[in-house]
Design an enzyme around this catalytic site. Sequence first.
Site, mmCIF file in Angstrom:
data_model
loop_
_atom_site.group_PDB
_atom_site.id
_atom_site.type_symbol
_atom_site.label_atom_id
_atom_site.label_comp_id
_atom_site.label_asym_id
_atom_site.label_seq_id
_atom_site.Cartn_x
_atom_site.Cartn_y
_atom_site.Cartn_z
ATOM 1 N N ASP A 53 -1.368 -68.944 -53.506
ATOM 2 C CA ASP A 53 -1.109 -68.207 -54.737
ATOM 3 C C ASP A 53 -1.295 -69.081 -55.986
ATOM 4 O OD1 ASP A 53 -0.280 -66.337 -52.918
ATOM 5 O OD2 ASP A 53 1.706 -66.037 -53.786
ATOM 6 N N HIS A 202 1.210 -72.254 -52.257
ATOM 7 C CA HIS A 202 0.702 -72.286 -53.625
ATOM 8 C C HIS A 202 -0.250 -73.468 -53.797
ATOM 9 C CE1 HIS A 202 4.416 -69.970 -53.739
ATOM 10 N NE2 HIS A 202 3.934 -69.367 -54.815
#
Length: 256
Positions: A53, A202
């Site tokens: 992400d 992430h």
Amino acid sequence: MLTSTIATGLTLLVAGASALPAPNPVELIRRAPNPGIVITKCTKPGVIALAYDDGPYTYTSTLIDILDKADAKGTFFWTGTLYGCIYKQQSAVEKAFKSGHQIASHSWTHGHMGGMSAANIRTEMTKVEDALVNMVGIKPAYMRPPYLETSGQFLPVMKELNYKVITNDVDSGDWNNQSPQQSQSVFTRAGASGNGHIPLMHETYAGTVNTLTPWLINWAKTNNLKMVTVADCLGDTPENMYKPGNFTRKTGPYNC
């Protein structure tokens, strides 16, 4: 005579059945994901979907190199403005697309979409689409909601816009200051059996890119897991990673 007749009938029945085309078991179990429905986990075993992400960011190009070297495919849930304007990462976006990784949406501003109006949710999604059309000519068909929030008008709008909504079944905890080593233990506990994992990670953390991802690649290979896109892990076809259509790319300069 009766026994002989029955036996003959059974023989003919079996012969007739064997003459019919056998159903393809892959097609029997294949179920393409539906828009507007929250999906947390892969639908087939023997895979893992490395999903990241919040990019594109400083580490994106390095992450692509790490994945490519391992013949692994990743999925990038990208925002428009969270870590600077997406257009400033043009080369990284093109590199990911050309390498066959999946490009997906994580909204334009990374806001709390569960509390937004339907109109604002649409804007969050279409602005990412416009940027990706301008950069690589595609509109994503997959997205991950910021903060994993799916309340309010969010899911109805995702169904309207034909987005497949992905969350996760394993949380690396990198967003919560978990070290790569702590994240590794999460995957070890989750195990490699059953249908494949869709982890929450992430690409904006150096530890996730440079330490956790190489470890995951080795872990996957040790456990005979193929590293695939989210679409692949859900039995979706490669062309369904993106919305159909020939989209017009606008010439720059671009800005956010």
